[in-house]
Design a protein around this motif. Sequence first.
Motif: not given
Length: 135
Positions: A27-41, A122-130
């Motif tokens: 998954n990822s988390y985008h800091f800009n919550r005004e746009r719709t991003y895919n956060e299931t990566n 990253l500047p606009s997003v945090v991502g996680i891998q297992f």
Amino acid sequence: MKTILVAALLFWVCDAFGASWGVFTANSYHFNRERTYNETNHGLGYEQDISNRWKIQVGYYQNSFSRTSVYAGGTYLPWQWRDFRFGGTIAAVSGYNSKPTIIAFPTIQWEGETFGTNIMVLPSVVGIQFKWKFK
């Protein structure tokens, strides 16, 4: 495609150096919550330890624009605090522009005996891998 073949060859050659990991991009988390991003990566990858501080990786995932991205890169982790390692990653990534993009970002890793996590900042997003260790 050439990048994937070169990375696969490097992993085969470097397998004698350290642990091999299967990686699940989650998954990822985008800091800009005004746009719709895919956060299931969701995606799969492979990570190979080259030394105590260096790793190389290759894989794919569904990016923030719901496109498939393929990546190949290297991570350098010079700092450690307990079971956490800190450093940076540089990688070539497809799926964002017409050509692969080179990105660099801070990385935090935690590795146990069998399982671990990669956190990319990253500047606009945090991502996680297992990840899980093959050997």
